[in-house]
Design a protein around this motif. Structure first.
Motif, PDB file in Angstrom:
ATOM      1  N   LEU A  22      -1.379 -41.970 -35.320  1.00  0.00           N
ATOM      2  CA  LEU A  22      -2.653 -41.248 -35.415  1.00  0.00           C
ATOM      3  C   LEU A  22      -3.654 -42.046 -36.249  1.00  0.00           C
ATOM      4  CD1 LEU A  22      -3.695 -38.587 -34.367  1.00  0.00           C
ATOM      5  CD2 LEU A  22      -2.907 -37.484 -36.429  1.00  0.00           C
ATOM      6  N   ILE A  23      -3.160 -42.725 -37.274  1.00  0.00           N
ATOM      7  CA  ILE A  23      -4.072 -43.451 -38.160  1.00  0.00           C
ATOM      8  C   ILE A  23      -4.372 -44.853 -37.618  1.00  0.00           C
ATOM      9  CG2 ILE A  23      -4.309 -44.431 -40.476  1.00  0.00           C
ATOM     10  CD1 ILE A  23      -2.633 -42.064 -41.479  1.00  0.00           C
ATOM     11  N   PRO A  28      -8.270 -42.936 -27.973  1.00  0.00           N
ATOM     12  CA  PRO A  28      -8.102 -41.482 -28.102  1.00  0.00           C
ATOM     13  C   PRO A  28      -6.792 -40.981 -27.485  1.00  0.00           C
ATOM     14  CG  PRO A  28     -10.296 -41.983 -27.279  1.00  0.00           C
ATOM     15  CD  PRO A  28      -9.582 -43.291 -27.376  1.00  0.00           C
ATOM     16  N   LYS A  31      -3.938 -41.652 -29.698  1.00  0.00           N
ATOM     17  CA  LYS A  31      -4.014 -40.750 -30.860  1.00  0.00           C
ATOM     18  C   LYS A  31      -3.473 -39.376 -30.488  1.00  0.00           C
ATOM     19  CE  LYS A  31      -7.929 -42.417 -33.637  1.00  0.00           C
ATOM     20  NZ  LYS A  31      -7.275 -42.587 -34.931  1.00  0.00           N
ATOM     21  N   ILE A  32      -3.837 -38.901 -29.285  1.00  0.00           N
ATOM     22  CA  ILE A  32      -3.399 -37.562 -28.871  1.00  0.00           C
ATOM     23  C   ILE A  32      -1.876 -37.544 -28.690  1.00  0.00           C
ATOM     24  CG2 ILE A  32      -3.539 -35.862 -27.015  1.00  0.00           C
ATOM     25  CD1 ILE A  32      -6.473 -36.886 -26.625  1.00  0.00           C
ATOM     26  N   PHE A  35      -0.307 -37.507 -32.058  1.00  0.00           N
ATOM     27  CA  PHE A  35      -0.346 -36.162 -32.647  1.00  0.00           C
ATOM     28  C   PHE A  35       0.806 -35.314 -32.121  1.00  0.00           C
ATOM     29  CE2 PHE A  35      -1.657 -31.903 -31.189  1.00  0.00           C
ATOM     30  CZ  PHE A  35      -1.442 -31.233 -32.374  1.00  0.00           C
ATOM     31  N   LEU A  77      -7.763 -29.328 -25.986  1.00  0.00           N
ATOM     32  CA  LEU A  77      -9.108 -29.544 -26.522  1.00  0.00           C
ATOM     33  C   LEU A  77      -9.365 -31.033 -26.744  1.00  0.00           C
ATOM     34  CD1 LEU A  77     -11.745 -28.425 -27.672  1.00  0.00           C
ATOM     35  CD2 LEU A  77     -10.625 -28.181 -29.870  1.00  0.00           C
ATOM     36  N   ALA A  78      -8.366 -31.724 -27.303  1.00  0.00           N
ATOM     37  CA  ALA A  78      -8.536 -33.148 -27.583  1.00  0.00           C
ATOM     38  C   ALA A  78      -8.730 -33.924 -26.280  1.00  0.00           C
ATOM     39  CB  ALA A  78      -7.323 -33.676 -28.342  1.00  0.00           C
ATOM     40  N   LEU A  81     -12.222 -33.376 -24.947  1.00  0.00           N
ATOM     41  CA  LEU A  81     -13.216 -34.126 -25.725  1.00  0.00           C
ATOM     42  C   LEU A  81     -13.145 -35.616 -25.395  1.00  0.00           C
ATOM     43  CD1 LEU A  81     -13.072 -32.468 -29.250  1.00  0.00           C
ATOM     44  CD2 LEU A  81     -14.919 -32.364 -27.599  1.00  0.00           C
ATOM     45  N   ALA A  82     -11.905 -36.141 -25.275  1.00  0.00           N
ATOM     46  CA  ALA A  82     -11.752 -37.564 -24.990  1.00  0.00           C
ATOM     47  C   ALA A  82     -12.376 -37.893 -23.629  1.00  0.00           C
ATOM     48  CB  ALA A  82     -10.276 -37.944 -25.009  1.00  0.00           C
ATOM     49  N   ARG A  84     -14.817 -36.210 -22.162  1.00  0.00           N
ATOM     50  CA  ARG A  84     -16.267 -36.108 -22.311  1.00  0.00           C
ATOM     51  C   ARG A  84     -16.822 -37.376 -22.966  1.00  0.00           C
ATOM     52  NH1 ARG A  84     -19.545 -31.546 -23.528  1.00  0.00           N
ATOM     53  NH2 ARG A  84     -18.032 -30.116 -22.637  1.00  0.00           N
ATOM     54  N   GLN A  85     -16.097 -37.875 -23.957  1.00  0.00           N
ATOM     55  CA  GLN A  85     -16.547 -39.075 -24.658  1.00  0.00           C
ATOM     56  C   GLN A  85     -16.570 -40.275 -23.698  1.00  0.00           C
ATOM     57  OE1 GLN A  85     -13.848 -40.769 -27.501  1.00  0.00           O
ATOM     58  NE2 GLN A  85     -15.465 -41.171 -28.966  1.00  0.00           N
TER      59      GLN A  85
ATOM     60  N   VAL B 155     -19.921 -35.388 -29.627  1.00  0.00           N
ATOM     61  CA  VAL B 155     -18.565 -35.395 -29.056  1.00  0.00           C
ATOM     62  C   VAL B 155     -17.674 -36.367 -29.829  1.00  0.00           C
ATOM     63  CG1 VAL B 155     -17.202 -36.040 -27.050  1.00  0.00           C
ATOM     64  CG2 VAL B 155     -19.206 -34.608 -26.761  1.00  0.00           C
ATOM     65  N   LEU B 159     -14.395 -35.291 -31.975  1.00  0.00           N
ATOM     66  CA  LEU B 159     -13.064 -35.851 -31.740  1.00  0.00           C
ATOM     67  C   LEU B 159     -12.479 -36.370 -33.052  1.00  0.00           C
ATOM     68  CD1 LEU B 159     -11.197 -36.184 -29.368  1.00  0.00           C
ATOM     69  CD2 LEU B 159     -12.116 -38.451 -28.980  1.00  0.00           C
ATOM     70  N   LEU B 162     -11.489 -33.436 -35.072  1.00  0.00           N
ATOM     71  CA  LEU B 162     -10.260 -32.830 -34.545  1.00  0.00           C
ATOM     72  C   LEU B 162      -9.037 -33.604 -35.026  1.00  0.00           C
ATOM     73  CD1 LEU B 162      -8.877 -30.771 -32.714  1.00  0.00           C
ATOM     74  CD2 LEU B 162      -9.187 -32.335 -30.822  1.00  0.00           C
TER      75      LEU B 162
END
Lengths: 97, 480
Positions: A22-23, A28, A31-32, A35, A77-78, A81-82, A84-85, B155, B159, B162
């Motif tokens: 994650l770090i 993205p 990272k997801i 997580f 949700l993540a 968002l990813a 959308r980004q 966004v 992220l 989040l």
């Protein structure tokens, strides 16, 4: 070493891998995934340490189920968002081109 | 009569669901009505707690350990009152804001309702696992609100927010797992005496993990990296909700764990470390606020600084004797309340300026004093609280913290607080100075509705008057 403790130690290792991912990872999606590894690690610790005298304790199992629901919601949700980004990134590239 | 404990959680869920069913952007009036009722319930609950002390409610008649208990004491009653008192004017403000500026309005009401339900549930939760669930729900709703306006900047900020919030709650959850493994219970009231009797090493690890996770969620320096873009980039009503309330919820949890659960483990060194991070937050946040060129980013960095004051209470309340420690806790809670009211007012005022001017460069605020006098007055009043001038709530908070520091002979914190006050004055006056310049040529001020200006003013006024009613608030805090 009891089986419960073994699960808990494996969970702690997974948790540490997840936190590191994650770090350290920048993508993205990675990272997801990290997580989710981290969350599974915490659940494994909860179930592993929750065993009393070799018999399974139902309370941590119920908590883990709740936790899984929460982490699915967070993952959804993540991912949204990813995505959308990424779309915004593509728009920008098109404009730049 | 509705029982406030379950209804403070059910009501916001109810209006959030209805708002979602009615479609994008709808449901504002219902939310205001629901919040009015919630404020009345929180007021009634506060009176109840002040009179009869703490109480427990078993959800659906199924108490712990199989069911879920809700519990309320003085601290949670105060925080519940703050949440409803800030959210109600902000809802009125948000209706006017989104009527003038539709971007981001789509899912504001359902998400705001979910946010408040999660927050009220957090203040009422009586076990560490329930706290985890409410913490996670609160974070998800907050991230949704940040992302709602949909641009590339928000966004990305959402992220990042989040990921930070998930990492924080992940660490917290691992701590919960270790606690359950050690004691076989998650109830705060059962765990506290067990921890006092015997604490194995795993419990120290649990405490460290839980506190670290919560510090990340509270955006304590150096974990504040996610806050300014998320709070500064969101629409004004969202920024106000997040800065005023959401960071306070995780702070509340740190305070509760430190005072109730981990009190037997608390060492002076850990408390001093928290205090040092708080002091660094005050100085760094204020300096960064001073360096900003955009109004909302300035206000967001000011939040980073004001969070720092909250953490000064830990070195002042740990092993310092009952007088100093009581006054430190009172000061910290007072700071949470007055900053909540003032920061909501300040973000709301900044949003009004941006709506009217169409930009938020601090260097180009000329004319705001003559065209938006009430909004500028709101900003200045909120600034009075942030600086800690009498008679504001911020003054009472800083006074209590300082007197505790003097009582326990820790003069260093007094110096930090005075410096922080001066820096706050510098960044507030930086804005005011520009606002009093004459109108720039070619600048158009769009007229703004009164419902945009007055709720913000009322919030700022409340943060000021809080100092005069501090006795009652502190009395409630002490009631169990």
């Amino acid at each position: 070493m009891s089986a419960g403790l073994l699960y808990a130690l494996a969970g702690a290792a997974l948790f540490a891998f997840g936190v590191a991912g994650l770090i350290l990872r920048s993508h993205p999606l990675r990272k997801i995934l990290a997580f989710n590894v981290m969350g599974s690690g915490a659940f494994l610790v909860l179930v592993g340490l929750g065993q009393r005298d070799g018999t399974a304790d139902p309370v941590p199992q119920a908590m883990v189920l709740t936790g899984i629901v929460v982490s699915i919601a967070a993952t959804a949700l993540a991912l949204a968002l990813a995505r959308r980004q990424r779309e915004h990134g593509n728009d920008k590239e098109e404009r730049d081109a | 009569m509705l029982d406030p404990l379950p209804w403070l959680i059910l009501l916001p869920l109810f209006w959030a669901t209805l708002a979602f069913v009615r479609g994008p952007g709808r449901g504002g009036r219902l939310a205001v009505a629901g919040l009015l009722l919630q404020l009345a319930l929180a007021g009634g609950l506060a009176r109840q707690v002040a009179g009869e002390g703490e109480r427990v409610y078993a959800v659906g008649g199924w108490g712990a350990p199989l069911g879920i208990d809700l519990a309320v004491d003085g601290l949670s009653a105060v925080m519940l009152l703050l949440a409803q008192a800030v959210a109600l004017p902000l809802a009125v403000y948000a209706r006017a804001y989104y009527a003038a500026h539709e971007e981001g309005a789509r899912y504001f009401w359902p998400l705001a309702g979910a946010l408040l339900a999660a927050m009220n549930a957090l203040f009422l939760a009586a076990d560490v696992f329930n706290l985890y669930v409410t913490l996670e729900l609160l974070g998800l709703a907050a991230v949704g609100l940040v992302a709602a306006s949909g641009g590339a900047g928000p966004v990305t900020a959402a992220l990042r927010y989040l990921m930070a919030t998930l990492l924080g709650s992940g660490a917290y959850l691992l701590g919960v797992a270790l606690l359950y493994g050690a004691y076989g219970s998650v109830s705060l009231s059962i765990l506290a005496p067990l921890l006092g009797a015997d604490a194995p090493l795993a419990v120290f690890l649990a405490a460290a993990l839980m506190l670290l996770g919560l510090m990340l969620k509270t955006a304590l320096f150096p974990f504040h990296f996610w806050l300014p873009p998320a709070h500064g980039g969101a629409p004004a009503p969202v920024s106000a909700l997040l800065s005023a309330l959401v960071v306070k919820a995780s702070f509340y949890l740190i305070l509760r764990l430190w005072l109730d659960l981990f009190a037997p483990l608390a060492t002076v060194a850990a408390a001093q470390l928290l205090g040092l991070l708080g002091a660094a937050a005050i100085l760094w946040g204020s300096l960064m606020a001073l360096a900003q060129t955009r109004l909302k980013m300035l206000v967001a960095y000011s939040t980073v600084a004001q969070i720092g004051y909250l953490f000064l209470l830990f070195p002042l309340a740990t092993d310092t004797g009952s007088v100093a420690s009581a006054s430190a806790i009172q000061g910290g809670v007072m700071q949470a309340l007055s900053h909540g009211l003032a920061k909501a007012a300040m973000f709301a005022a900044a949003g009004t300026v941006i709506l009217s001017l169409g930009r938020d460069d601090i260097a180009r605020l000329g004319g705001v004093s003559s065209r938006l006098p009430l909004t500028l007055f709101t900003f200045a009043l909120a600034g009075v609280t942030l600086m800690g001038l009498p008679p504001s709530g911020g003054f009472t908070a800083k006074w209590l913290l300082m007197s505790s520091a003097m009582h326990s002979g820790q003069w260093g914190w007094v110096v930090v607080m005075i410096l922080g006050g001066l820096l706050a004055a510098a960044y507030v006056f930086k804005v005011l100075r520009q606002a009093f310049l004459p109108v720039e040529a070619g600048t158009q001020f769009k007229p703004v509705p009164r419902l945009l200006e007055w709720p913000a003013f009322l919030l700022a006024l409340a943060s000021l008057l809080l100092g005069l009613r501090a006795g009652e608030v502190l009395g409630l805090l002490g009631a169990g």
